[in-house]
Scaffold this active site. Structure first.
Site, PDB file in Angstrom:
ATOM      1  N   ASP A  63       0.828  -1.203   0.000  1.00 13.63           N
ATOM      2  CA  ASP A  63       0.000   0.000   0.000  1.00 13.63           C
ATOM      3  C   ASP A  63       0.865   1.255   0.000  1.00 13.63           C
ATOM      4  O   ASP A  63       0.354   2.370  -0.137  1.00 13.63           O
ATOM      5  CB  ASP A  63      -0.979  -0.002   1.172  1.00 13.63           C
ATOM      6  CG  ASP A  63      -0.300   0.006   2.533  1.00 13.63           C
ATOM      7  OD1 ASP A  63       0.931  -0.159   2.591  1.00 13.63           O
ATOM      8  OD2 ASP A  63      -1.020   0.162   3.541  1.00 13.63           O
ATOM      9  N   SER A  64       2.176   1.089   0.106  1.00 12.13           N
ATOM     10  CA  SER A  64       3.097   2.210  -0.077  1.00 12.13           C
ATOM     11  C   SER A  64       2.997   2.790  -1.481  1.00 12.13           C
ATOM     12  O   SER A  64       3.545   3.863  -1.762  1.00 12.13           O
ATOM     13  CB  SER A  64       4.539   1.775   0.201  1.00 12.13           C
ATOM     14  OG  SER A  64       4.869   0.594  -0.515  1.00 12.13           O
ATOM     15  N   ASP A 102      -1.045  -6.149  -0.137  1.00 11.19           N
ATOM     16  CA  ASP A 102      -1.344  -5.466   1.124  1.00 11.19           C
ATOM     17  C   ASP A 102      -2.843  -5.229   1.276  1.00 11.19           C
ATOM     18  O   ASP A 102      -3.508  -4.772   0.327  1.00 11.19           O
ATOM     19  CB  ASP A 102      -0.642  -4.111   1.167  1.00 11.19           C
ATOM     20  CG  ASP A 102       0.532  -4.082   2.117  1.00 11.19           C
ATOM     21  OD1 ASP A 102       0.618  -4.954   2.996  1.00 11.19           O
ATOM     22  OD2 ASP A 102       1.372  -3.176   1.979  1.00 11.19           O
ATOM     23  N   LYS A 132      -1.014  -9.408   3.021  1.00 14.02           N
ATOM     24  CA  LYS A 132      -0.264  -8.908   4.167  1.00 14.02           C
ATOM     25  C   LYS A 132      -1.123  -7.914   4.918  1.00 14.02           C
ATOM     26  O   LYS A 132      -1.876  -7.145   4.312  1.00 14.02           O
ATOM     27  CB  LYS A 132       1.040  -8.236   3.739  1.00 14.02           C
ATOM     28  CG  LYS A 132       1.880  -7.748   4.927  1.00 14.02           C
ATOM     29  CD  LYS A 132       3.218  -7.183   4.479  1.00 14.02           C
ATOM     30  CE  LYS A 132       3.114  -5.797   3.902  1.00 14.02           C
ATOM     31  NZ  LYS A 132       2.646  -4.779   4.914  1.00 14.02           N
ATOM     32  N   GLU A 134      -1.128  -5.260   8.641  1.00 14.28           N
ATOM     33  CA  GLU A 134      -0.286  -4.634   9.652  1.00 14.28           C
ATOM     34  C   GLU A 134      -0.850  -4.819  11.061  1.00 14.28           C
ATOM     35  O   GLU A 134      -2.062  -4.879  11.254  1.00 14.28           O
ATOM     36  CB  GLU A 134      -0.143  -3.138   9.362  1.00 14.28           C
ATOM     37  CG  GLU A 134       0.613  -2.833   8.079  1.00 14.28           C
ATOM     38  CD  GLU A 134       0.824  -1.344   7.876  1.00 14.28           C
ATOM     39  OE1 GLU A 134       0.525  -0.560   8.804  1.00 14.28           O
ATOM     40  OE2 GLU A 134       1.286  -0.957   6.783  1.00 14.28           O
ATOM     41  N   GLU A 202       9.729  -4.124  10.390  1.00 15.45           N
ATOM     42  CA  GLU A 202      10.103  -2.848   9.773  1.00 15.45           C
ATOM     43  C   GLU A 202      10.651  -1.865  10.795  1.00 15.45           C
ATOM     44  O   GLU A 202      10.025  -1.606  11.833  1.00 15.45           O
ATOM     45  CB  GLU A 202       8.901  -2.225   9.059  1.00 15.45           C
ATOM     46  CG  GLU A 202       9.249  -0.912   8.376  1.00 15.45           C
ATOM     47  CD  GLU A 202       8.181  -0.385   7.429  1.00 15.45           C
ATOM     48  OE1 GLU A 202       8.401   0.700   6.847  1.00 15.45           O
ATOM     49  OE2 GLU A 202       7.148  -1.048   7.257  1.00 15.45           O
TER      50      GLU A 202
END
Length: 336
Positions: A63-64, A102, A132, A134, A202
């Site tokens: 999602d970056s 993501d 993925k 978070e 991270e």
């Protein structure tokens, strides 16, 4: 007789890549042999093709993309529609790596049902192999558990979690106190316990990443977490040095090694293109490959004159003379 290995039940999609298609089983074998796992974050078809050809193990559609491609200051504006668009593009370009998409902010926090529905869409509509998500506390663990129990491979993500910058107070490294480091470990263990196949670490200190990696029995993928993780991931644009704008809000992270300075090459090429177009050096005869024979040209000129397009006929005639003087183009013409 089938030409498939005895351990294979059916063929499935065949990769165009010379490398073998990566599965969770392959990652597990690399992890058992203590072979480093390679991962790259990419967002579109061209970059996915490069990742595929390089033999990278995991291609993460992060999602970056909201920051790197769309210019946002955070990942928070990224929607499910955005992720599906980029996942589909990557899936068309990368046949060999394990594809991980993501789950964007707002797509899995409300309930386990929402999490499963969103994860399902990334696989069915986005062409991903896994998802993925978070965070490693409370509802995030419940969401990961529900996704795994639904038969979807899920990768966890702890340490700096960009979707939580509103409570973190910005993009800050994590695990820099004993309390914070223990929380990173506890979150990682919790995600492992509910079925995550791997966990991204991270922006945490190297000793903390080493401890977490040692405590788990699934691979860790580090980004700004030092050399003791089971593998590493970097963003395609960062490792290639593509971000060149001096005033761009996104700077290359401190932990990233630039393996090339592609951005400076791109900038130079665009500047050269602008100059050649401005000076009319481009396109030359070499890049004007399509020809019309003399008889057809004359017929066209006669028709223009009949219709009163005298200036157009003159322009076409001058261009025809230049074509004739230039001779045959170096580029092979295409069939009609």
């Amino acid at each position: 007789m089938s030409n498939l290995p005895e351990s294979t039940v059916y063929g499935g999609p065949q990769s165009r890549s010379p490398w073998k298609r990566i599965t969770l089983r392959h990652l597990g074998l690399k992890y058992e042999k203590k072979q480093a796992i390679t991962a790259v974050t990419a967002y579109d078809y061209p970059s996915a093709v490069h990742v595929d050809e390089a033999g990278i193990d995991i291609c993460l559609v992060g999602d970056s993309v909201g920051m790197v491609v769309h210019g946002h200051d955070t990942t928070l504006p990224v929607t499910m529609a955005d992720m599906l668009l980029h996942c589909r593009a990557v899936a068309r370009g990368a046949n060999r790596p394990l594809l991980v998409g993501d789950l964007p902010f707002g797509s899995y926090e409300q309930s386990a049902q929402q999490a499963v529905e969103s994860a399902t869409r990334l696989l069915k509509e986005g062409g991903m192999d896994a998802v993925k998500m978070e965070g490693g506390g409370g509802s995030r663990v419940a969401a990961a558990k529900a996704i795994a129990e639904a038969g979807i491979a899920v990768m966890g993500h702890v340490g700096l979690t960009p979707q939580a910058i509103s409570v973190m107070g910005g993009f800050r490294p994590q695990g820099r106190s004993a309390e914070s480091a223990l929380q990173v470990l506890e979150h990682a263990l919790a995600l492992q316990a509910v079925g995550c196949f791997s966990i991204v670490l991270e922006c945490i200190p190297s000793p903390i990443a080493a401890a977490v990696t040692s405590a788990l029995h699934i691979p860790t993928i580090g980004i700004g977490a030092g050399p003791f993780c089971s593998g590493q991931v970097l963003v395609y644009h960062d490792l290639l040095g593509m971000m060149q704008h001096p005033h761009h809000a996104k700077v290359t992270p401190k932990f990233c090694k630039q393996y090339a300075s592609v951005g400076s090459i791109i900038q130079a090429a665009l500047s050269e293109y602008r100059e050649e177009v401005s000076s009319q050096a481009f396109p030359s005869a070499m890049h004007t490959p399509y020809r019309i024979d003399k008889a057809q040209t004359n017929a066209f000129l006669n028709e223009l004159e009949k219709r009163g397009f005298h200036e157009a006929a003159e322009a076409a005639s001058e261009a025809a003379v230049q074509d004739e003087q230039a001779g045959e183009p170096h580029i092979k013409t295409l069939p009609d």
